[in-house]
Design a protein around this motif. Structure first.
Motif, mmCIF file in Angstrom:
data_model
loop_
_atom_site.group_PDB
_atom_site.id
_atom_site.type_symbol
_atom_site.label_atom_id
_atom_site.label_comp_id
_atom_site.label_asym_id
_atom_site.label_seq_id
_atom_site.Cartn_x
_atom_site.Cartn_y
_atom_site.Cartn_z
ATOM 1 N N PHE B 107 0.836 -1.201 0.000
ATOM 2 C CA PHE B 107 0.000 0.000 0.000
ATOM 3 C C PHE B 107 0.871 1.251 0.000
ATOM 4 O O PHE B 107 0.637 2.190 -0.769
ATOM 5 C CB PHE B 107 -0.927 0.004 1.227
ATOM 6 C CG PHE B 107 -1.903 1.151 1.228
ATOM 7 C CD1 PHE B 107 -3.146 1.009 0.634
ATOM 8 C CD2 PHE B 107 -1.565 2.366 1.799
ATOM 9 C CE1 PHE B 107 -4.037 2.063 0.603
ATOM 10 C CE2 PHE B 107 -2.452 3.421 1.775
ATOM 11 C CZ PHE B 107 -3.693 3.278 1.184
ATOM 12 N N THR B 108 1.899 1.254 0.855
ATOM 13 C CA THR B 108 2.762 2.436 0.945
ATOM 14 C C THR B 108 3.449 2.705 -0.386
ATOM 15 O O THR B 108 3.484 3.850 -0.855
ATOM 16 C CB THR B 108 3.832 2.221 2.038
ATOM 17 O OG1 THR B 108 3.196 1.667 3.179
ATOM 18 C CG2 THR B 108 4.508 3.514 2.394
ATOM 19 N N TYR B 111 0.931 3.927 -2.920
ATOM 20 C CA TYR B 111 0.511 5.279 -2.574
ATOM 21 C C TYR B 111 1.551 6.295 -3.023
ATOM 22 O O TYR B 111 1.230 7.321 -3.632
ATOM 23 C CB TYR B 111 0.303 5.361 -1.052
ATOM 24 C CG TYR B 111 -0.074 6.735 -0.559
ATOM 25 C CD1 TYR B 111 -1.377 7.192 -0.666
ATOM 26 C CD2 TYR B 111 0.879 7.575 0.030
ATOM 27 C CE1 TYR B 111 -1.736 8.442 -0.226
ATOM 28 C CE2 TYR B 111 0.530 8.835 0.484
ATOM 29 C CZ TYR B 111 -0.767 9.267 0.355
ATOM 30 O OH TYR B 111 -1.108 10.513 0.785
ATOM 31 N N PHE B 115 0.427 8.943 -5.880
ATOM 32 C CA PHE B 115 0.087 10.298 -5.453
ATOM 33 C C PHE B 115 1.281 11.234 -5.276
ATOM 34 O O PHE B 115 1.108 12.429 -5.130
ATOM 35 C CB PHE B 115 -0.709 10.249 -4.138
ATOM 36 C CG PHE B 115 -2.039 9.591 -4.307
ATOM 37 C CD1 PHE B 115 -3.035 10.196 -5.055
ATOM 38 C CD2 PHE B 115 -2.300 8.351 -3.739
ATOM 39 C CE1 PHE B 115 -4.262 9.600 -5.234
ATOM 40 C CE2 PHE B 115 -3.526 7.739 -3.908
ATOM 41 C CZ PHE B 115 -4.505 8.369 -4.653
ATOM 42 N N HIS B 116 2.483 10.690 -5.261
ATOM 43 C CA HIS B 116 3.629 11.575 -5.030
ATOM 44 C C HIS B 116 4.524 11.751 -6.243
ATOM 45 O O HIS B 116 5.355 12.647 -6.266
ATOM 46 C CB HIS B 116 4.451 11.085 -3.843
ATOM 47 C CG HIS B 116 3.850 11.449 -2.527
ATOM 48 N ND1 HIS B 116 4.031 12.680 -1.946
ATOM 49 C CD2 HIS B 116 3.038 10.754 -1.699
ATOM 50 C CE1 HIS B 116 3.368 12.723 -0.800
ATOM 51 N NE2 HIS B 116 2.760 11.574 -0.634
ATOM 52 N N MET B 199 -5.723 2.943 -7.372
ATOM 53 C CA MET B 199 -5.395 4.316 -6.952
ATOM 54 C C MET B 199 -5.326 5.256 -8.146
ATOM 55 O O MET B 199 -5.732 6.415 -8.062
ATOM 56 C CB MET B 199 -4.056 4.336 -6.217
ATOM 57 C CG MET B 199 -4.148 3.949 -4.763
ATOM 58 S SD MET B 199 -2.519 4.016 -4.020
ATOM 59 C CE MET B 199 -2.943 3.689 -2.311
ATOM 60 N N LEU B 221 -6.337 10.317 3.699
ATOM 61 C CA LEU B 221 -5.902 8.936 3.483
ATOM 62 C C LEU B 221 -6.919 7.960 4.063
ATOM 63 O O LEU B 221 -7.354 7.020 3.408
ATOM 64 C CB LEU B 221 -4.527 8.735 4.135
ATOM 65 C CG LEU B 221 -3.906 7.353 4.014
ATOM 66 C CD1 LEU B 221 -3.510 7.085 2.580
ATOM 67 C CD2 LEU B 221 -2.706 7.221 4.932
ATOM 68 N N ILE B 225 -8.995 7.919 0.516
ATOM 69 C CA ILE B 225 -8.182 7.040 -0.329
ATOM 70 C C ILE B 225 -8.366 5.567 0.021
ATOM 71 O O ILE B 225 -8.616 4.744 -0.860
ATOM 72 C CB ILE B 225 -6.690 7.454 -0.231
ATOM 73 C CG1 ILE B 225 -6.540 8.861 -0.799
ATOM 74 C CG2 ILE B 225 -5.821 6.478 -0.995
ATOM 75 C CD1 ILE B 225 -5.182 9.447 -0.654
ATOM 76 N N ILE B 226 -8.285 5.240 1.297
ATOM 77 C CA ILE B 226 -8.392 3.815 1.659
ATOM 78 C C ILE B 226 -9.733 3.216 1.244
ATOM 79 O O ILE B 226 -9.760 2.152 0.623
ATOM 80 C CB ILE B 226 -8.089 3.603 3.158
ATOM 81 C CG1 ILE B 226 -6.595 3.842 3.400
ATOM 82 C CG2 ILE B 226 -8.471 2.183 3.601
ATOM 83 C CD1 ILE B 226 -6.124 3.587 4.811
ATOM 84 N N THR B 229 -9.715 2.543 -2.377
ATOM 85 C CA THR B 229 -8.704 1.591 -2.828
ATOM 86 C C THR B 229 -9.067 0.155 -2.458
ATOM 87 O O THR B 229 -8.389 -0.782 -2.825
ATOM 88 C CB THR B 229 -7.344 1.945 -2.200
ATOM 89 O OG1 THR B 229 -7.159 3.345 -2.303
ATOM 90 C CG2 THR B 229 -6.198 1.279 -2.927
#
Lengths: 278, 306
Positions: B107-108, B111, B115-116, B199, B221, B225-226, B229
């Motif tokens: 997930f990290t 993510y 998104f970054h 995502m 988040l 988002i969660i 997702t």
């Protein structure tokens, strides 16, 4: 552009560690395969040499790895071609929502999530009971398809869910037959994704272990051969073999990615004739 | 035995049915033709083997051969044995722990990518970087942990050099630790890909709306988002849980044959040519996996998510 938040740097570091975690071990055995002649399975390196690679080519320390490689390569190609053809056909079929499509879909998903050893055991039993010869090109081939076809099918779903139907309609409006529409409109549009399916087909077959275990017969494929080596080879020769197969996999992946990139580029150059008419 | 039966064309019952609107039959027929190769492969190499396993699970075995029979001996032995329960528990334990790690790491990573990373080229490049190991050999990837975890491996040497430990740690290799480490190493990918996929399809304006309404990053988040997702998380979960539950080779290799899960129980029986017993265990494993998937599928419609 706004400044990046602090969380970006934390996550970037996490991502970096994850990539290191993914590739670190592979890189390590890459280095260790150049271990000197007296060296062992771990650091320190006792000199640098090509000794273990040479060992591989001499065919004494290890079994029939070149035969195994040839078989795996041939099987990979067979599985690749079959996977592409069958997935495309099934992908086209599923657009029609034919009677029984739901059942077939769940069957394909079942094929993906079923423990591999069941396929191995079941196919082995059937071939035994029917008195058929277990061989990598028959029972092994079929067993591997149960692993690659669902992936191919899922990719085709993803492709056709994003497919712009107006291209097909335009072709038919201009008088193309059903076959012409598929051959000259649909297939060229989905071609890059088909390369993806082919990549899945080849590499998953080339590395497949569990489903081939009881279905390969007396001639091993490469992963089976490598696994056999882990129990009786205690020298870095196994790292050398690992490094070579990994490099081979990377080359295959690289070739596929390059082709996709190249096709996309060519398409961007030739694709549209907007502005060229009037 | 059933060869005469299978010779009957599959579409025979169709002819007897009342005529359908013309478009529907033509569509079905073409669909069936196009789906036929897939159907045949799955029937021959998925359905038939499972049927065969179920049949053989009622057979008996002598030392040299297997004999057709209808006995519940294999199941009685299976359920009567303490070992079975322990091994099933161990299998669930591996699945649960691996799931927790692959989910949080996957997930990290997804993510971060979704998104970054702002440029799409970079996004694709980094995504590929994560997926390439999937196309290389699992066996080699397992082997490559040996120089890290061994008694004189990199991990032990580093820890000793730092003065953190005096003796090399024995539990690094050939233990539950190394088994789970290998699972996480092999299967985190199966979390990253579906989660990243869902995502990427989240409408970015929803996130902006959350910020505009004063939500903190963490609240966005948690509440935006969660939940959005979840389908990706479910698909990843199905992959990881079934792969771990059906595994036999990772546990055998990474535990140096010291730990057991259900897959190893089956493969040990196979090695001893006890096919009926292996088949019975396989049937129980299959039912367990199907029940777990059945529960998970209640949360997601896979076909919509592709």
């Amino acid at each position: 552009m706004e400044r990046r938040p602090r969380s970006f740097y934390v996550l970037a570091a996490f991502f970096g560690l994850f990539v290191l975690f993914l590739y670190g071990p592979t890189i390590t055995i890459g280095i260790l395969s150049f271990q000197g002649e007296g060296g062992g399975l771990t650091f320190p390196m006792r000199g640098v040499s090509l000794h273990w690679f040479r060992d591989l080519f001499q065919e004494q320390a290890v079994g029939d790895i070149w035969g195994a490689f040839r078989r795996s390569f041939a099987l990979g190609l067979m599985v690749m071609i079959t996977t592409v053809v069958v997935s495309v056909m099934a992908g086209l079929a599923f657009r029609k929502r034919f009677a029984g499509s739901g059942l077939l879909f769940y069957l394909a998903i079942a094929s993906l999530v079923i423990p591999s050893i069941l396929i191995s055991l079941g196919v082995g039993l059937i071939f035994n009971q029917l008195g058929l010869k277990i061989h990598w090109a028959t029972s092994g081939f079929g067993s591997q398809l149960t692993w690659t076809l669902p992936f191919g099918l899922l990719i085709m779903f993803a492709v056709f869910n994003r497919f712009d139907k107006s291209y097909e309609e335009a072709a038919r409006d201009q008088g193309a037959t059903a076959w012409q529409t598929i051959r000259y409109v649909v297939l060229p549009i989905i071609a890059p994704s088909l390369l993806g399916v082919a990549l899945f087909g080849f590499t998953l077959s080339y590395d497949e272990f569990a489903r081939t275990l009881l279905t390969a017969g007396s001639y091993n494929t490469l992963p089976l051969e490598i696994f056999g080596m882990t129990t009786n080879v205690t020298t870095p020769v196994i790292y050398a073999l690992g490094t070579l197969t990994t490099v081979f996999s990377f080359l295959i992946i690289g070739a596929f990615l390059f082709t996709v990139w190249f096709m996309a580029k060519r398409r961007a150059r030739h694709g549209s004739d907007a502005g060229k008419g009037v | 035995m059933s060869e005469t039966l299978t010779d009957t064309p599959a579409s025979a019952p169709q002819a007897a049915r009342p005529p359908k609107p013309p478009g529907s039959l033509g569509r079905n027929l073409l669909g069936w033709l196009q789906a036929a190769p897939l159907t045949l492969v799955l029937l021959a190499f998925l359905v038939a083997p499972i049927v065969m396993i179920v049949i053989v699970s009622f057979w008996r075995a002598t030392e040299f051969s297997i004999i057709p029979d209808f006995s519940f001996e294999n199941y009685e032995f299976l359920f009567g044995s303490q070992v079975t329960w322990r091994v099933f528990m161990a299998t669930f334990k591996y699945a649960l722990i691996t799931w927790a790690f692959t989910l949080s790491i996957g997930f990290t990573v997804a993510y971060f990518l979704a998104f970054h990373i702002r440029s799409q080229t970079m996004q694709i490049a980094l995504f590929l970087l994560c997926t390439i190991p999937f196309w290389t050999s699992n066996i080699i990837r397992m082997i490559s942990w040996i120089p890290f975890l061994g008694r004189n491996g990199i991990a032990n040497q580093t820890l000793q050099n730092w003065g953190l430990i005096d003796q090399p740690l024995e539990w690094l290799l050939y233990s539950d630790f190394s088994v789970i480490l290998a699972f996480v190493h092999l299967y985190t990918l199966f979390m990253v890909v579906p989660i990243f996929n869902t995502m990427m399809r989240i409408d970015k304006s929803l996130i902006e709306a959350a910020y505009d309404n004063g939500a903190s990053g963490f609240q966005t988040l948690l509440h935006v988002i969660i939940p959005l997702t979840k389908p990706g998380i479910m698909i990843g979960t199905i992959f990881v849980v079934t792969l771990v539950m059906g595994d036999f080779i990772t546990v055998r290799f990474m535990s140096g044959s010291q730990k057991a899960n259900v897959g190893r129980l089956i493969s040990n029986d196979i090695a001893l040519l006890q096919y009926p017993s292996a088949a019975a265990t396989a049937v129980v494993l299959l039912c367990t996996v199907l029940i777990v998937i059945g529960i998970l599928l209640r949360f997601v419609n896979i076909r919509k998510e592709l």
